[in-house]
Enzyme design. Structure first.
Site, mmCIF file in Angstrom:
data_model
loop_
_atom_site.group_PDB
_atom_site.id
_atom_site.type_symbol
_atom_site.label_atom_id
_atom_site.label_comp_id
_atom_site.label_asym_id
_atom_site.label_seq_id
_atom_site.Cartn_x
_atom_site.Cartn_y
_atom_site.Cartn_z
ATOM 1 N N THR A 198 -109.068 -40.804 10.883
ATOM 2 C CA THR A 198 -108.648 -41.972 10.117
ATOM 3 C C THR A 198 -109.862 -42.699 9.570
ATOM 4 O OG1 THR A 198 -108.759 -43.582 11.929
ATOM 5 C CG2 THR A 198 -106.733 -42.302 11.709
ATOM 6 N N ASP A 199 -109.640 -43.535 8.586
ATOM 7 C CA ASP A 199 -110.659 -44.506 8.201
ATOM 8 C C ASP A 199 -110.723 -45.564 9.305
ATOM 9 O OD1 ASP A 199 -112.593 -45.858 6.736
ATOM 10 O OD2 ASP A 199 -111.511 -45.626 4.854
ATOM 11 N N ALA A 200 -111.687 -46.465 9.201
ATOM 12 C CA ALA A 200 -111.974 -47.396 10.288
ATOM 13 C C ALA A 200 -110.747 -48.214 10.677
ATOM 14 C CB ALA A 200 -113.116 -48.331 9.900
ATOM 15 N N ALA A 246 -107.722 -47.423 11.004
ATOM 16 C CA ALA A 246 -106.488 -47.192 10.262
ATOM 17 C C ALA A 246 -105.331 -46.739 11.139
ATOM 18 C CB ALA A 246 -106.722 -46.175 9.143
#
Length: 740
Positions: free
Chosen positions: A265-267, A269
């Site tokens: 995931t992105d940070a 997310a």
């Protein structure tokens, strides 16, 4: 132990054996990535505790070789099973050596150049112990208000796909685990570049046609190039957050495309599925992310609790299965074996210092900055400048700003190594030319702080002057000079993540400075340092060049371009609107029911762009002739070759980007008026003619049709265009018949 050259069978045998010894908590740990920030003692202590307990599989934002080595020793020597960590970092356009920003590399229309730049970035990053880059960003962006368009390749899926694949090859080499290379992590899957209003993190609502034809192709190209990782996006896609979207992460990415790497995931997310009001709570968010197809959570930064820490409880309650948990763990461990971390987990700190000091890396940055520049105007042939010029006034807040010259999204560059535009000009002309300098105006602060303006990163220098006095001084210098060179644009903190804008005007009082200098009548060159089109109002400088954020050797490259040692050959990777009211303004739009009124959509001004996609001038000129097809008629499923003769009709050796576009006249869906389907950057001596040939294969003639809910190639008629931009050029017709 497996080696980087071990077979996949050997690696999978070793992975299965290792997993048989792991507890559920250790498995969940392999799927968790933690931030570490220099100087945040409490956070670091918490991370070290998780590493020792085997509850951390990856760390990010560690950029010191000795610190990476120390933390890796903890993982290997102090955790129960000694599983090494994956270290990741945002290596977007260089590590120590700042390359031009990715959008600039796209403007070079030279995928091999992008590959070379990312190979250097990978070598520097790998030398300090990093294994994985959160790059390339391959989101298509058609709204320049969105600051993150600077990280991608612009508005076109064909150009974007070529740049995506090239960057993956640059990062990874011929295989995952190749010496001096890192894992590529294309992001953000998918549609992030289409956020409403260009507002970062906002929702995205895209038709299936837009997804399959525009936003998916660069990701598919990156996967076909071998990308080992995919990063899921923050935002909601058609109502379902991307990091909890099973259709996206499993049905498309895995089943349709066969991706066999791992998804991160992105940070924050995964945890933010709760924030979206999609998941009931954080444990529910972890379940939804894992079951959707996420393999690793990038935990929330600054002490946020990792959602995946709750996976053991979810397994015990039956909300996830052991098969799905093991599938994700196996993907992460497989990548660690492929990277050779079980054989050589530690860092050679002394060797890293030698690698980072390699002077030849700067030579690649210089070449990239020269090839990325786009000449927008050159009325009267003001450029190139003569080296015999007696005096130059170099004006503007970014003329001598090293940090801005490097650009956003780079954190380990050495600003003392960066050549600014002012320094490059002074070095080029020597003592025989007087070079005066004024910053011109202050750089205004953002209304809202950048997420990168925090005490854990090097501060961005602030430019503050008495604007009235400095504008007056700039005018005086311009009046006394034979030529004025203005360096205007946006500070690096004004673009990138969390840096959307509601206007494309020059920030602060730069427009006033520009107008005042132009009013002197001194011949003026405007160098634009930004990563998006801007709206210059009023009178226009005689010469304008987009230099982007050109990187470590950017000032030297700019001087070479100004004085003719290099000839600009870059082309715009987006339509440049006349003003913000036209946005979005993609070149590849559908034909309206009143095509004769295309340029009259607005009653107050033309509808077309100020500069079209693919546009860029040269110090030379080019003639196109003899456009021809290998066959005027083909059957569905067959290929055809498109050829054209290009002649350098000027007096300078120069390069031209030859571009092929198509338009399908009829079918099960209406198709854009033009679509890029081929390009080739060629070098020509004065008077030289070269024949350029493009293949038009079935995959370039097909499209995803909303009518058939799938990919189609149809019997139809195509208009074929070849030229130096998305407008004009030579044209011919191709007939495609049904299969016999």
């Amino acid at each position: 132990m497996a080696s980087p050259q071990a077979t996949e069978t050997e690696i999978q045998t070793r992975v299965a054996d290792l997993m048989s010894w792991m507890t559920v908590e250790e498995k969940a740990g392999q799927l968790t990535q933690y931030f570490t920030f220099p100087g945040v003692t409490e956070e670091l202590e918490n991370v070290e505790t998780e590493v020792r307990a085997g509850r951390a599989g990856s760390l990010l934002f560690v950029s010191d070789a000795a610190e990476i080595d120390r933390l890796q020793h903890i993982a290997v020597e102090e955790s129960r099973l000694g599983i090494p960590l994956l270290f990741a970092y945002d290596v977007i356009h260089g590590f120590r050596t700042a390359m031009p920003v990715p959008l600039a590399l796209a403007a070079s229309w030279d995928p091999s150049l992008a590959e070379d730049c990312q190979a250097i970035a990978a070598k520097e990053a790998r030398s300090i112990g990093l294994h994985w880059a959160f790059a390339p960003m391959v989101d298509i962006a058609r709204d320049p208000r969105w600051g993150r368009m600077i990280e991608g390749a612009g508005e076109d899926p064909f150009l974007g796909s070529a740049m995506a694949a090239a960057q993956v090859r640059g990062f990874q080499g011929d295989r995952i685990g190749a010496p001096d290379r890192v894992i590529a992590g294309p992001k953000h899957f998918a549609g992030y570049g289409a956020s409403l209003g260009g507002r970062d993190y906002d929702e995205v609502d895209l038709s299936d046609s837009e997804l399959w034809n525009i936003h998916f192709p660069p990701f598919k190209a990156a996967i076909e190039a071998g990308a080992g990782n995919i990063m899921s996006a923050y935002m909601g896609l058609n109502g379902v957050p991307a990091s909890g979207n099973k259709w996206l992460l499993t049905d498309v990415l895995r089943a349709e495309w066969g991706f066999d790497g791992f998804v991160v995931t992105d940070a924050g997310a995964a945890a933010d599925l709760e924030t979206h009001h999609f998941a009931m709570d954080r444990p529910d968010a972890a379940v939804r992310a894992l079951n959707a197809g996420v393999d690793m959570e990038m935990a929330p930064p600054f002490g946020g609790d990792a959602a995946f820490r709750s996976l053991p409880d979810a397994l015990a309650s039956g909300r996830i299965t052991m098969d799905r948990l093991d599938e994700a763990v196996a993907r992460v461990l497989t990548m660690k074996f492929r990277m050779g971390l079980f054989d050589a987990p530690f860092v050679d700190v002394a060797a890293s210092e030698r690698t980072l000091a390699t002077a030849a890396h700067g030579d690649v940055a210089l070449r990239a900055a020269e090839r990325s520049a786009v000449l927008l105007r050159n009325e009267g042939g003001l450029l190139p400048l003569s080296r015999d010029i007696g005096s130059i006034a170099v004006i503007g807040p970014f003329a001598d700003a090293a940090r801005d010259t490097s650009g956003p999204w780079i954190f380990r560059q050495d600003d003392s190594e960066t050549v600014t535009v002012l320094a490059g000009i002074r070095a080029a002309v020597g003592n025989g030319t007087r070079v005066d300098h004024s910053v011109g105006v202050s750089v205004p602060k953002r209304l809202h702080p950048s997420i990168f303006e925090n005490p854990f990163l090097p501060p961005t220098p602030v430019i503050e002057v008495d604007d009235d006095a400095e504008i007056a001084r700039s005018v005086a210098l311009a009046q006394e000079a034979e030529v004025a060179v203005l360096v205007l644009g946006e500070a690096e903190v004004m673009i990138g993540e969390h840096a959307s804008r509601s206007t494309l005007d020059l920030p602060g009082r730069q427009q006033e400075l520009l107008d005042a200098v132009l009013a002197t009548g001194t011949p003026t060159v405007l160098l634009v340092m930004t990563g998006r089109p801007l709206d210059f109002k009023g009178a226009q400088p005689t010469a304008q060049m987009m230099i982007w954020y050109p990187g470590t050797r950017g000032g030297e490259a700019t001087a070479n371009l100004l004085f003719g040692d290099a000839v600009p050959g870059g082309k715009l990777p987006y339509n440049w609107p006349r003003n913000i009211g036209q946005i979005p303004l993609p070149y590849a739009h559908l034909r309206s029911f009143k095509p004769e009124e295309t340029e009259m959509r607005y009653w107050n001004e033309p509808n077309g762009p100020l500069y079209p996609f693919g546009f860029g001038l040269s110090y030379s000129s080019f003639d196109y002739a003899n456009l021809r097809l290998s066959s005027d008629c083909i059957a569905v499923g067959q290929s055809v070759e498109v050829s054209v003769d290009v002649t350098n009709t000027g007096v300078r050796a120069a390069e031209e980007v030859v571009q092929l576009y198509i338009h399908q006249r009829y079918g099960t869906a209406a198709r854009p008026v033009r679509e890029l389907k081929g390009f080739n950057r060629i070098a020509l001596a004065p008077g030289e003619t070269r024949s350029v040939t493009f293949p038009l294969t079935p995959d370039r003639l097909r499209y995803w049709s909303s009518a058939t809910r799938g990919w189609v190639q149809e019997p139809t008629t195509f208009d074929i265009f070849v030229g130096g931009s998305s407008q004009g050029g030579l044209a011919t017709v191709l007939k495609v018949d049904a299969l016999a």
